[in-house]
Write a protein that holds these residues in place. Structure first.
Motif, PDB file in Angstrom:
ATOM      1  N   HIS A 126       0.854  -1.189   0.000  1.00 20.72           N
ATOM      2  CA  HIS A 126       0.000   0.000   0.000  1.00 20.72           C
ATOM      3  C   HIS A 126       0.890   1.240   0.000  1.00 20.72           C
ATOM      4  CE1 HIS A 126      -3.446  -2.539   0.753  1.00 20.72           C
ATOM      5  NE2 HIS A 126      -2.871  -3.040   1.818  1.00 20.72           N
ATOM      6  N   CYS A 136      -5.524   7.741   4.338  1.00 24.14           N
ATOM      7  CA  CYS A 136      -6.191   6.449   4.570  1.00 24.14           C
ATOM      8  C   CYS A 136      -7.474   6.668   5.367  1.00 24.14           C
ATOM      9  CB  CYS A 136      -5.240   5.513   5.323  1.00 24.14           C
ATOM     10  SG  CYS A 136      -5.865   3.849   5.586  1.00 24.14           S
ATOM     11  N   GLY A 175      -9.990   1.681   4.401  1.00 22.96           N
ATOM     12  CA  GLY A 175      -8.631   1.255   4.110  1.00 22.96           C
ATOM     13  C   GLY A 175      -7.875   0.861   5.353  1.00 22.96           C
ATOM     14  N   VAL A 213      -6.033   1.567  -0.402  1.00 22.42           N
ATOM     15  CA  VAL A 213      -5.808   2.538   0.661  1.00 22.42           C
ATOM     16  C   VAL A 213      -5.778   3.962   0.106  1.00 22.42           C
ATOM     17  CG1 VAL A 213      -4.132   3.336   2.370  1.00 22.42           C
ATOM     18  CG2 VAL A 213      -4.650   0.903   2.159  1.00 22.42           C
TER      19      VAL A 213
END
Length: 459
Positions: free
Chosen positions: A55, A154, A158, A306
């Motif tokens: 991510h 985020c 996420g 994310v």
């Protein structure tokens, strides 16, 4: 590592509003695990490196250009997070003597108010990590593992997806999790909205902006207890057993509404009741419903993508006392659902971001300069988790996911979870604008109202 190895992009409009909000204390997301088995620190750090590899937003740094007043997310190619450990002897100074506040809750509140994105002199930190990891010893036999995340990078969906990945790795004892390395930085929500969904004629946008502004002047608020002292975020819990939770969810399903409508209705009734007003005296309250837009974007995004992809729909409701919980729940949910069908979660994004930034820059535009934008905020859908099996596997005693709101935001932000069939809400509020006793009483009244609704449903 050369500068050419980094990737960078300017933040989008929604991300920018969070970059403005976090320095004031709103948008510090916290995911905290309460463990009765000591965490393996080297393993935890490797697991977080795996999350940062898969991510890119989680390994990003937030940069600010003062000459252009712009923010950027800059992503290095490799993970770099370091887990900081605070042993029990050092944690003990945080722990209060209040029997109603556990050591775990104290740590979560401490993390919500530990603002790593602003310097003591009020200036912004340069190249600040968006993800911070801490481990606290709560006692000789209890620990807290805490992830603190900048909300611009985020959102709740996420963050909870990453938490599930982390819990899975902790259960398996593997730090790779089969993740593939990703290098592309995530796009902002504005870059993913389908064509035509944000279109609004100039005059319509002006009328809407005027409507939001004028309507805010007529809104009632939960009574403020202290408007002078600097604020912090605290939370209380609203919990219900599995039988009552099942009745509530069945009642929502039979009426074609979601849990968010019921929680909003209970909050509206409890807030007005707390003022001891004569029945029949109207008050107008605002509620914000947060919806995850991932499945509606182009391209469609998964929960594991994310970034910040939530949008808010704000509605106001007149409350006069004596309302029936279920009738009010239908009214609040229908107002939200109709607005969503009319694409207001997309068409009003820019307007709400603008007003949010204006409130941050001019707190005097809000009642008592309290920066309250609504009475309550609720997510459209609760988080549904099954974690009982992790008690024996990794010693998971409890966990909380929530975010700070003591800058700009509602008086109560509900972070609702259906955990192993039981409703568990972290109810975050700004202190001492509202006191812990005031909020304990309000949430207790909300629970009573919901339980009365359960009895009505059973009957």
């Amino acid at each position: 590592m050369s500068e050419q190895q980094h990737k960078s992009r300017p933040v989008g409009g929604t991300e920018y509003s969070w970059c403005k909000a976090v320095p004031g204390g709103t948008g510090i997301t916290v995911l905290a695990l309460h463990l009765t088995t000591p965490p393996n620190i080297p393993f935890l750090q490797n697991a977080l490196h795996s999350l940062q590899l898969s991510h890119p937003n989680l390994r990003s740094k937030l940069t600010f250009n003062s000459s252009t007043n712009t923010f950027s997310l800059t992503t290095p190619p490799g993970p770099h997070i370091q887990v900081h450990v605070t042993h029990h002897s050092s944690t003990s100074h945080l722990i209060t003597n209040d029997p109603l506040v556990t050591a775990f809750q104290v740590v979560v509140e401490h993390e919500m108010n530990d603002n790593a994105w602003i310097n003591p002199d009020g200036t912004l930190v340069e190249n600040a990590d968006v993800l911070i990891a801490n481990v606290y010893g709560l006692s000789e036999a209890e620990w807290a593992v805490v992830l603190r995340i900048h909300t611009a990078a985020c959102d709740r969906t996420g963050a909870l997806s990453c938490l599930r990945d982390l819990l899975g790795m902790m259960k398996r004892g593997e730090d790779c999790g089969g993740f593939k390395e990703e290098w592309e930085i995530s796009l902002g929500i504005e870059d993913c909205v389908p064509d035509g969904k944000t279109h609004k004629p100039f005059w319509a946008r002006g009328v809407n902006m005027l409507g939001y502004s004028l309507n805010s002047l007529r809104l009632a608020n939960l009574d403020f207890e202290n408007t002078e002292v600097s604020r912090s975020s605290q939370f209380v819990r609203l919990k219900m057993n599995s039988d009552d939770t099942s009745r509530i969810l069945s009642g929502c399903e039979s009426r074609g509404i979601k849990l968010c409508g019921l929680l909003e209705a209970a909050g509206l009734i409890a807030a007005r009741t707390s003022k001891n007003l004569p029945e029949g005296q109207w008050e107008k309250y605002s509620v914000a419903t947060l919806t995850d837009c991932r499945s509606l974007l182009d391209p469609i995004l998964t929960s594991g993508h994310v970034g910040f992809y939530h949008s808010a729909i704000i509605n106001s409701h007149d409350i006069q006392g004596g309302e029936n919980l279920w009738e009010l729940a239908i009214r609040t949910y229908t107002a939200f659902d109709n607005a969503k069908k009319n694409n207001k979660h997309f068409s009003d994004v820019a307007d709400l971001n603008f007003l949010m930034c204006k409130a941050i820059d001019n707190p005097g535009l809000t009642p008592s300069a309290a920066l309250r934008t609504s009475l309550i905020s609720v997510f459209e859908d609760p988080v549904i988790e099954h974690t009982n099996h992790l008690r024996g596997d990794i010693g998971l005693e409890d966990y909380v996911g929530c975010a700070s709101i003591h800058g700009v935001g509602p008086s109560i932000a509900l972070f609702d979870t259906i955990r192993d069939g039981e409703l568990d809400c972290a109810c975050v509020y700004p202190s001492p604008l509202h006191s812990r006793k005031q909020m304990e009483d309000l949430i207790s009244d909300m629970k009573r109202i919901l339980l009365d609704g359960c009895k009505e449903e059973e009957a």
